[in-house]
Scaffold this motif. Structure first.
Motif, PDB file in Angstrom:
ATOM      1  N   THR A  10       0.818  -1.218   0.000  1.00 34.28           N
ATOM      2  CA  THR A  10       0.000   0.000   0.000  1.00 34.28           C
ATOM      3  C   THR A  10       0.851   1.267   0.000  1.00 34.28           C
ATOM      4  OG1 THR A  10      -0.224  -0.043   2.423  1.00 34.28           O
ATOM      5  CG2 THR A  10      -1.951  -1.130   1.125  1.00 34.28           C
ATOM      6  N   THR A  15      -2.436   6.062  -3.866  1.00 38.27           N
ATOM      7  CA  THR A  15      -3.691   5.371  -3.628  1.00 38.27           C
ATOM      8  C   THR A  15      -4.765   6.406  -3.343  1.00 38.27           C
ATOM      9  OG1 THR A  15      -4.801   3.688  -2.280  1.00 38.27           O
ATOM     10  CG2 THR A  15      -3.201   5.082  -1.166  1.00 38.27           C
ATOM     11  N   GLU A  89     -13.064  -1.138  -2.911  1.00 40.32           N
ATOM     12  CA  GLU A  89     -11.689  -1.635  -2.809  1.00 40.32           C
ATOM     13  C   GLU A  89     -11.617  -2.832  -1.877  1.00 40.32           C
ATOM     14  OE1 GLU A  89      -8.775  -0.918  -4.139  1.00 40.32           O
ATOM     15  OE2 GLU A  89      -9.195   0.983  -5.113  1.00 40.32           O
ATOM     16  N   ASN A  93      -5.903  -3.406  -0.339  1.00 43.99           N
ATOM     17  CA  ASN A  93      -5.389  -2.362  -1.234  1.00 43.99           C
ATOM     18  C   ASN A  93      -5.464  -0.971  -0.630  1.00 43.99           C
ATOM     19  OD1 ASN A  93      -4.891  -4.225  -3.300  1.00 43.99           O
ATOM     20  ND2 ASN A  93      -7.001  -4.067  -4.019  1.00 43.99           N
TER      21      ASN A  93
END
Length: 154
Positions: A10, A15, A89, A93
């Motif tokens: 991650t 992200t 998600e 993730n």
């Protein structure tokens, strides 16, 4: 205490989400061996890279458990469902950490008038620059919540 609730994957790229809990729960006197230093060391060496405390960890009270018991606490299920249903998600993730790294049974037990928030905030600023999330999602609200703590730091 515990710092990261998601795997190293991650942190590999940008992200959309940064999921922030308040602090690690549980009895601090029972979990004395779990220090921030150990949490960071375990995180760096954990295999595989792709994991989440919300799916791949056991948060129950049994002395012995199997991998089938992992991710079965009510809170773990709620966070997984939230990530899947609301964010679209897989929880693995989503970068996840706690606002405060000190373990307490309840949020109201966190120390007041100390520099704990300031120290943790420095870590989060570094992580924000690495993750570059579009959204910071705080699990909880109200007085003393991580959302309130985050608002005070802006």
């Amino acid at each position: 205490g515990a710092v990261f609730y998601s795997g190293r994957q991650t942190l590999e790229g940008k992200t959309d989400f940064y999921l922030m809990g308040l602090n690690p729960g549980g009895a601090p006197d029972v979990m004395k061996e779990e220090t921030i230093k150990r949490s960071l060391s375990d995180w760096q060496g954990k295999k595989p890279d792709y994991w989440s405390e919300y799916r791949d960890a056991y948060w129950g009270k049994k002395q012995q458990w199997t991998d089938a018991d992992n991710g079965n606490s009510r809170h773990q299920k709620w966070v997984r469902d939230f990530c899947a249903d609301c964010l679209g998600e897989d929880v693995r993730n989503v970068f996840s950490a706690n606002a405060i790294f000190k373990r307490t049974k309840k949020g109201v037990d966190l120390p007041k008038g100390t520099n704990v928030d300031d120290i943790c905030w420095q870590v989060h600023k570094l992580l924000f620059s690495k993750v570059q999330p579009k959204y910071i999602i705080c699990l909880g609200h109200g007085s003393g919540s991580q959302f309130e703590r985050l608002k005070q730091k802006q």
